[in-house]
Design a protein around this motif. Structure first.
Motif, PDB file in Angstrom:
ATOM      1  N   UNK A 168       0.808  -1.215   0.000  1.00  0.00           N
ATOM      2  CA  UNK A 168       0.000   0.000   0.000  1.00  0.00           C
ATOM      3  C   UNK A 168       0.842   1.267   0.000  1.00  0.00           C
ATOM      4  N   UNK A 169       1.858   1.365  -0.879  1.00  0.00           N
ATOM      5  CA  UNK A 169       2.591   2.617  -0.956  1.00  0.00           C
ATOM      6  C   UNK A 169       1.685   3.691  -1.540  1.00  0.00           C
ATOM      7  N   UNK A 170       1.896   4.912  -1.117  1.00  0.00           N
ATOM      8  CA  UNK A 170       1.059   5.986  -1.635  1.00  0.00           C
ATOM      9  C   UNK A 170       1.322   6.146  -3.129  1.00  0.00           C
ATOM     10  N   UNK A 171       0.263   6.188  -3.940  1.00  0.00           N
ATOM     11  CA  UNK A 171       0.458   6.307  -5.387  1.00  0.00           C
ATOM     12  C   UNK A 171       1.062   7.658  -5.736  1.00  0.00           C
ATOM     13  N   UNK A 172       1.882   7.711  -6.774  1.00  0.00           N
ATOM     14  CA  UNK A 172       2.485   8.991  -7.165  1.00  0.00           C
ATOM     15  C   UNK A 172       1.437   9.940  -7.719  1.00  0.00           C
ATOM     16  N   UNK A 173       1.702  11.224  -7.594  1.00  0.00           N
ATOM     17  CA  UNK A 173       0.797  12.226  -8.150  1.00  0.00           C
ATOM     18  C   UNK A 173       0.770  12.117  -9.673  1.00  0.00           C
ATOM     19  N   UNK A 174      -0.426  12.243 -10.230  1.00  0.00           N
ATOM     20  CA  UNK A 174      -0.594  12.189 -11.680  1.00  0.00           C
ATOM     21  C   UNK A 174      -0.764  13.609 -12.209  1.00  0.00           C
ATOM     22  N   UNK A 175      -0.039  13.920 -13.269  1.00  0.00           N
ATOM     23  CA  UNK A 175      -0.128  15.231 -13.906  1.00  0.00           C
ATOM     24  C   UNK A 175      -0.612  15.053 -15.346  1.00  0.00           C
ATOM     25  N   UNK A 176      -1.350  16.036 -15.807  1.00  0.00           N
ATOM     26  CA  UNK A 176      -1.830  16.034 -17.191  1.00  0.00           C
ATOM     27  C   UNK A 176      -1.011  17.032 -17.998  1.00  0.00           C
ATOM     28  N   UNK A 177      -0.311  16.499 -19.004  1.00  0.00           N
ATOM     29  CA  UNK A 177       0.442  17.341 -19.924  1.00  0.00           C
ATOM     30  C   UNK A 177      -0.388  17.539 -21.183  1.00  0.00           C
ATOM     31  N   UNK A 178      -0.766  18.779 -21.445  1.00  0.00           N
ATOM     32  CA  UNK A 178      -1.514  19.117 -22.657  1.00  0.00           C
ATOM     33  C   UNK A 178      -0.562  19.815 -23.620  1.00  0.00           C
ATOM     34  N   UNK A 179      -0.404  19.222 -24.780  1.00  0.00           N
ATOM     35  CA  UNK A 179       0.523  19.758 -25.766  1.00  0.00           C
ATOM     36  C   UNK A 179      -0.192  19.903 -27.096  1.00  0.00           C
ATOM     37  N   UNK A 188      -4.163  10.975 -28.114  1.00  0.00           N
ATOM     38  CA  UNK A 188      -3.581  11.794 -29.171  1.00  0.00           C
ATOM     39  C   UNK A 188      -4.585  11.876 -30.314  1.00  0.00           C
ATOM     40  N   UNK A 189      -4.812  13.078 -30.813  1.00  0.00           N
ATOM     41  CA  UNK A 189      -5.739  13.238 -31.938  1.00  0.00           C
ATOM     42  C   UNK A 189      -5.214  14.314 -32.881  1.00  0.00           C
ATOM     43  N   UNK A 190      -5.542  14.145 -34.158  1.00  0.00           N
ATOM     44  CA  UNK A 190      -5.110  15.073 -35.199  1.00  0.00           C
ATOM     45  C   UNK A 190      -6.331  15.707 -35.848  1.00  0.00           C
ATOM     46  N   UNK A 191      -6.302  17.021 -36.010  1.00  0.00           N
ATOM     47  CA  UNK A 191      -7.410  17.743 -36.636  1.00  0.00           C
ATOM     48  C   UNK A 191      -7.163  17.850 -38.135  1.00  0.00           C
ATOM     49  N   UNK A 192      -8.212  18.148 -38.903  1.00  0.00           N
ATOM     50  CA  UNK A 192      -8.047  18.255 -40.362  1.00  0.00           C
ATOM     51  C   UNK A 192      -7.041  19.315 -40.801  1.00  0.00           C
ATOM     52  N   UNK A 193      -6.822  20.342 -39.969  1.00  0.00           N
ATOM     53  CA  UNK A 193      -5.886  21.397 -40.372  1.00  0.00           C
ATOM     54  C   UNK A 193      -4.440  21.079 -40.020  1.00  0.00           C
ATOM     55  N   UNK A 194      -4.185  19.839 -39.560  1.00  0.00           N
ATOM     56  CA  UNK A 194      -2.820  19.431 -39.267  1.00  0.00           C
ATOM     57  C   UNK A 194      -2.338  19.775 -37.885  1.00  0.00           C
ATOM     58  N   UNK A 195      -3.258  20.113 -36.994  1.00  0.00           N
ATOM     59  CA  UNK A 195      -2.896  20.405 -35.609  1.00  0.00           C
ATOM     60  C   UNK A 195      -3.064  19.144 -34.768  1.00  0.00           C
ATOM     61  N   UNK A 196      -2.138  18.932 -33.844  1.00  0.00           N
ATOM     62  CA  UNK A 196      -2.169  17.758 -32.973  1.00  0.00           C
ATOM     63  C   UNK A 196      -2.427  18.199 -31.537  1.00  0.00           C
ATOM     64  N   UNK A 197      -3.345  17.488 -30.873  1.00  0.00           N
ATOM     65  CA  UNK A 197      -3.569  17.698 -29.444  1.00  0.00           C
ATOM     66  C   UNK A 197      -3.162  16.428 -28.720  1.00  0.00           C
ATOM     67  N   UNK A 198      -2.103  16.528 -27.924  1.00  0.00           N
ATOM     68  CA  UNK A 198      -1.595  15.390 -27.152  1.00  0.00           C
ATOM     69  C   UNK A 198      -1.946  15.580 -25.687  1.00  0.00           C
TER      70      UNK A 198
END
Length: 413
Positions: A103-114, A142-152
């Motif tokens: 039961x070790x304490x779980x590490x903090x989770x961070x959300x990286x939006x790129x 991960x998703x790609x838009x029609x205009x060539x932009x990526x949201x990770x």
């Protein structure tokens, strides 16, 4: 028994290029220690070519001969190996793995939006940066838009536990900017997320039946998939006649990346302790492993059904340590890779790194990607789902994608 902290892990680097470096670990024992050490060596990109382990049930002595990269960070590796070893105060009695007691304490989770402009190989380059900074990718969308932009969207934890600091966040931002080249960063955001956000991001616990049949058919049949997507000539034998106190497990098989880790994680899940063992690679990439083992009660394995179950599981894990399949998803093509998760909730590292590298080498674009954990056949699996871009999915044969990803994961590239 006491030992200086600096002597817990001793690393002797190779004097000549091509020769193995030697890593010695001398510390209190615990069931699963070998698995934890192998996982760390795998994360640092080291290939184990020989190994020896011995223990009296309280103290263990392990030696790894490893082939390394020129960029290996030895001091950091030593720090991580020492951190995985039990403290000397635990030497009074061996600790066995019990999932309900861990039961070790779980590490903090961070959300990286790129958000940035897309280019071929971008996802692998970002993954490589995150791995080099000791960031663990728990989930990704991960998703790609029609205009060539990526949201990770990367849900990550930090081995160094410094993601909450400004300096650590700036270090990540700078490293990503350096690798982006012409894929200009439009936005970058890194924030801690609570369990409710992490839960909402979870993939469905169930996969479509057609997918599970394609990727897990080896467990439902005695017929193996194509030989190119399995290891071969795996032989596992068990013998109780050579030792009055131990069961001898002998394994002869083809070498592959993470071979020793695959054996160790299987024994850890079965709560098996190794009292003595040796591992070495012969000419022709054939491996021979001898392991003298006992159960958690300190006794050898005499029950034929338990012997058969362990032998079958070891053979299965070495024949196909991961699952790889390319399937149709409506008009699209999807690559699926399944990585088994230990009972401790840890899994083989750098799988996503290897997947994205294989696709980059194939000059194949990724339209979207997801990582999620699923219960399949009573076991937890980490499943990577990669939707290939339309042009790429038509230009490269499905079998070619499967084989190249498989070879990269097995270290046969």
């Amino acid at each position: 028994m006491g030992i200086l902290h600096d002597d817990v892990v001793i690393i002797r680097q190779a004097e000549k290029e091509g020769d193995p470096s030697v890593i010695t670990v001398n510390c209190p024992d615990k069931t699963g220690l070998g698995c934890d050490l192998c996982r760390i060596l795998l994360f640092f990109g080291l290939n184990i070519v020989r190994g020896d382990v011995s223990t009296d049930g309280k103290w263990c002595y392990i030696v790894f001969w490893v082939v390394c990269k020129p960029t290996t960070r030895w001091e950091l590796l030593k720090k991580r190996l020492v951190g995985a070893c039990p403290s000397c105060s635990s030497a009074s009695g061996i600790s066995y793995y019990r999932s309900e007691l861990q039961s070790p304490s779980p590490p903090d989770v961070f959300l990286l939006k790129l958000c940035c402009y897309d280019r071929k190989g971008l996802l692998h380059d970002v993954t490589e940066v995150l791995c080099s900074l000791e960031l663990n990718i728990k989930k990704v969308k991960v998703s790609t838009t029609p205009d060539g932009t990526v949201m990770d969207l990367f849900f990550i934890t930090d081995t160094r536990e410094l993601l909450h600091t400004k300096n650590r966040q700036e270090e990540i931002h700078k490293a990503l900017e350096d690798v982006m080249q012409d894929a200009i960063i439009i936005s970058f955001n890194l924030e801690k997320v609570g369990p409710e956000i992490t839960a909402c991001s979870q993939a469905s616990p169930f996969l479509p039946p057609a997918i599970t049949e394609d990727i897990f058919n080896i467990e439902a049949s005695n017929d193996l998939p194509s030989v190119s997507l399995t290891s071969n000539n795996v032989c596992v034998t068990m013998d109780n006649s050579l030792s009055p106190a131990h069961t001898l497990v002998q394994i002869i098989c083809q070498d592959h990346k993470a071979l020793l880790y695959d054996i160790m994680r299987t024994l850890k899940d079965y709560n098996i302790q190794i009292s003595y063992g040796r591992f070495y690679i012969k000419q022709g990439k054939k491996c021979e492993i001898d392991l003298f083992i006992i159960q958690s009660d300190g006794k050898k394995i005499v029950d034929p059904s338990k012997q058969s179950a362990l032998s079958s599981r070891l053979k299965m894990e070495l024949l196909q340590p991961l699952r790889v399949a390319v399937v149709s998803r409506g008009p699209d093509t999807e690559l699926l890779v399944a990585n088994p998760v230990e009972l401790s909730s840890k899994g083989r590292p750098l799988v996503f790194y290897d997947i994205t590298l294989a696709l980059k080498m194939l000059n194949t674009c990724i339209f979207s990607a997801e990582i999620g954990r699923h219960m399949i056949g009573g076991r937890e699996w980490e499943v990577y789902r990669v939707l290939l871009a339309e042009g790429a999915s038509l230009s490269i044969p499905r079998r070619k994608v499967e084989e190249e990803v498989w070879k990269r994961l097995m270290g046969w590239e």
